[in-house]
Design an enzyme around this catalytic site. Structure first.
Site, short mmCIF file in Angstrom:
data_model
loop_
_atom_site.label_atom_id
_atom_site.label_comp_id
_atom_site.label_asym_id
_atom_site.label_seq_id
_atom_site.Cartn_x
_atom_site.Cartn_y
_atom_site.Cartn_z
N HIS A 140 0.88 -1.29 0.00
CA HIS A 140 -0.01 0.07 -0.04
C HIS A 140 0.85 1.17 -0.21
CE1 HIS A 140 -2.79 2.93 1.79
NE2 HIS A 140 -3.88 2.30 1.49
N ASP A 217 3.13 -4.45 7.95
CA ASP A 217 1.93 -3.67 7.66
C ASP A 217 0.68 -4.74 7.75
OD1 ASP A 217 -0.34 -2.81 6.64
OD2 ASP A 217 0.31 -1.93 5.01
N GLN A 220 -4.57 -5.27 6.79
CA GLN A 220 -5.54 -6.21 6.26
C GLN A 220 -5.54 -7.57 6.86
OE1 GLN A 220 -7.98 -5.27 4.34
NE2 GLN A 220 -7.29 -3.29 3.54
N LYS A 243 -10.66 -0.74 10.43
CA LYS A 243 -10.72 -1.98 9.44
C LYS A 243 -11.08 -3.32 10.21
CE LYS A 243 -7.30 0.07 6.07
NZ LYS A 243 -8.12 0.28 5.01
N CYS A 381 -4.67 2.63 -3.61
CA CYS A 381 -3.46 3.03 -3.00
C CYS A 381 -2.35 2.08 -3.19
CB CYS A 381 -3.65 3.42 -1.64
SG CYS A 381 -4.96 4.54 -1.34
C1 LIG Z 1 -2.45 -2.96 3.70
C2 LIG Z 1 -2.89 -1.50 3.90
N1 LIG Z 1 -1.97 -0.82 4.43
C3 LIG Z 1 -2.15 0.16 5.04
C4 LIG Z 1 -3.34 0.84 4.94
C5 LIG Z 1 -3.52 2.46 5.28
O1 LIG Z 1 -4.29 2.28 6.54
P1 LIG Z 1 -4.88 3.68 7.15
O2 LIG Z 1 -5.42 4.64 6.03
O3 LIG Z 1 -5.97 3.16 8.05
O4 LIG Z 1 -3.83 4.14 7.78
C6 LIG Z 1 -4.27 0.38 4.40
C7 LIG Z 1 -5.74 0.99 4.05
O5 LIG Z 1 -6.53 0.56 3.16
C8 LIG Z 1 -4.14 -0.91 3.86
O6 LIG Z 1 -4.95 -1.56 3.13
#
Ligand SMILES: Cc1ncc(COP(=O)(O)O)c(C=O)c1O
Length: 423
Positions: A140, A217, A220, A243, A381
């Site tokens: 992401h 990270d 998900q 999430k 993203c």
């Molecule tokens: C894999 C992953 N990493 C990071 C993020 C960023 O999360 P946040 O916008 O809640 O900080 C997302 C959000 O869609 C994501 O799917």
């Protein structure tokens, strides 16, 4: 009703050992009862954000209605209660991740802020010119851009683990990238654009054997599978509350105490200090050193309630239900002429990303919306993933614990109708 500060380890639901009753679970989510454009809502955008159970909504209402106060500062009863509830939420997170100590749990705004904290604090203090940082092609943007910024500032080099046509990160290529200049590895646990679940242990073990610091990270992953940071052996793990059925604006950075303890603060202000004078400042102990200013108290308490909710149902049961949905959706969608699944790794989390020949995902998404079906269209993203697959965007249906096979049938029917209409 329990007070927010009385959160304790959850008692499994009486039905924890019996079949997962999705209709019973749906009753916990008031938002799902509504109609959209005159159709029953099928909410299939859980990878973007999930809906909130009544238990979380009640916790927030109760906190603001009965307990609101600032934490760690007052001697009055409400402040003590708020502090207790806030720290109880931290204890819930520790248990949820099986971290060794609550000092390793930092409340942040979300995954993005957690990763930026590590890049700005650990990264700026430890990365020097010529060092290398490894990420994967399926990250992401929030696990790409902070490292690019750091590399630019320090003259370091960003290396990217390639993926294959199924959307799997290539372990042997990763191993080839590892070298004495590699100082940091930052990897996604589950790809939000493809659904791929990375075989993290293998990736992390290779880094650890070389003494390389690692970050995961987990945005998900945590809503769908049990995560044990000690078993994984990562140094940092970041995720977002929204999430995983918790509030927005709250997330967690887990960090190994040994490493966090040596990191400089990244934001200065109240809460993160022990004493301040014009000749110098002494920083607070962990975890408060990294929580400058008034934190998102309600958010943290709400996240604690979301964790209790998930644990009471059983994350493994949720995972099994979602795997059933994934398999069902994959089989149904594969039947649709012109539809191509993007992301077909054998180990996948509960989402399907796809393109339909000759139809732009945004048009598809708009027609699905008119049928009450909420999906996400765009680059998610993860622009490098789109680039790899040669598409500007995909349509993504992502499933949570309250989704049903009937909703997937509705998605299937609406897709057939949309394709007829748009071709
Ligand atoms: C894999 C992953 N990493 C990071 C993020 C960023 O999360 P946040 O916008 O809640 O900080 C997302 C959000 O869609 C994501 O799917």
């Amino acid at each position: 009703m329990r007070a927010a500060h009385e959160m304790t380890a959850p008692v499994p639901l009486p039905g924890a050992s019996v079949a997962f009753d999705v209709h019973r679970v749906r009753e916990d989510f008031p938002l799902l009862r509504q109609q959209v454009h005159g159709q029953p809502l099928a909410y299939l955008d859980n990878a973007a954000t999930s809906q909130k159970p009544q238990a979380v909504i009640d916790t927030l209402t109760r906190y603001y209605g009965e307990e609101n106060s600032n934490v760690h500062r007052g001697v009055h009863l409400l402040s003590e209660r708020a502090t207790e509830a806030y720290e109880a939420a931290r204890a819930n997170v520790r248990r949820f991740l099986n971290a060794a100590d609550t000092r390793e749990i930092i409340f942040v705004r979300g995954t993005t802020e957690g990763i930026n904290l590590v890049a700005q604090s650990y990264g700026r203090a430890s990365i020097t010119a010529g060092d290398e940082i490894i990420i994967s092609w399926m990250e992401h943007h929030s696990n790409i851009v902070p490292w690019q910024m750091l590399c630019e500032e320090k003259g370091a080099v960003l290396r990217v683990v390639p993926i294959n046509d199924h959307g799997e990160a290539l372990l042997d290529e990763y191993e080839r990238l590892l070298n004495p200049r590699t100082k940091f590895v930052a990897l996604v646990h589950v790809s939000n654009a493809l659904g791929t679940v990375l075989p993290l242990r293998q990736f992390l073990d290779l880094a650890r054997a070389r003494g390389i610091t690692t970050l995961v990270d987990g945005a998900q992953a945590v809503p769908h599978q049990q995560v044990d940071v000690q078993e994984l052996g990562c140094d940092f793990y970041a995720f977002s509350g929204h999430k995983m059925y918790g509030p927005t604006g709250i997330g967690v950075l887990y960090g190994r105490e040994r490493i966090l303890g040596q990191m400089p603060p990244w934001q200065g202000g109240g809460e993160m200090i022990l004493s301040v004078s014009f000749t110098g400042t002494t920083y607070n102990h962990l975890p408060h050193r990294f929580e400058a200013g008034t934190p998102n108290i309600a958010g943290a308490i709400g996240l604690g309630a979301a964790i209790e909710y998930l644990e009471a149902i059983g994350i493994d049961r949720i995972g099994r239900h979602e795997q059933d949905l994934l398999q069902y959706a994959t089989a149904r969608l594969e039947d649709i002429p012109g539809l191509t699944l993007v992301g077909t790794a054998p180990e996948k989390s509960s989402l399907v990303s796809f393109t339909v020949a000759g139809i732009h995902p945004h048009d598809l998404g708009t027609v699905l919306d008119a049928e009450g079906i909420a999906v996400r269209t765009g680059h998610h993203c993860a622009m490098p993933v789109m680039e790899y697959f040669g598409v500007p965007a995909t349509t993504r249906a992502s499933f949570g614990l309250y989704n049903t096979r009937a909703e997937i049938d509705a998605l299937h029917a609406a897709l057939i109708q949309a394709i007829r209409m748009l071709r």
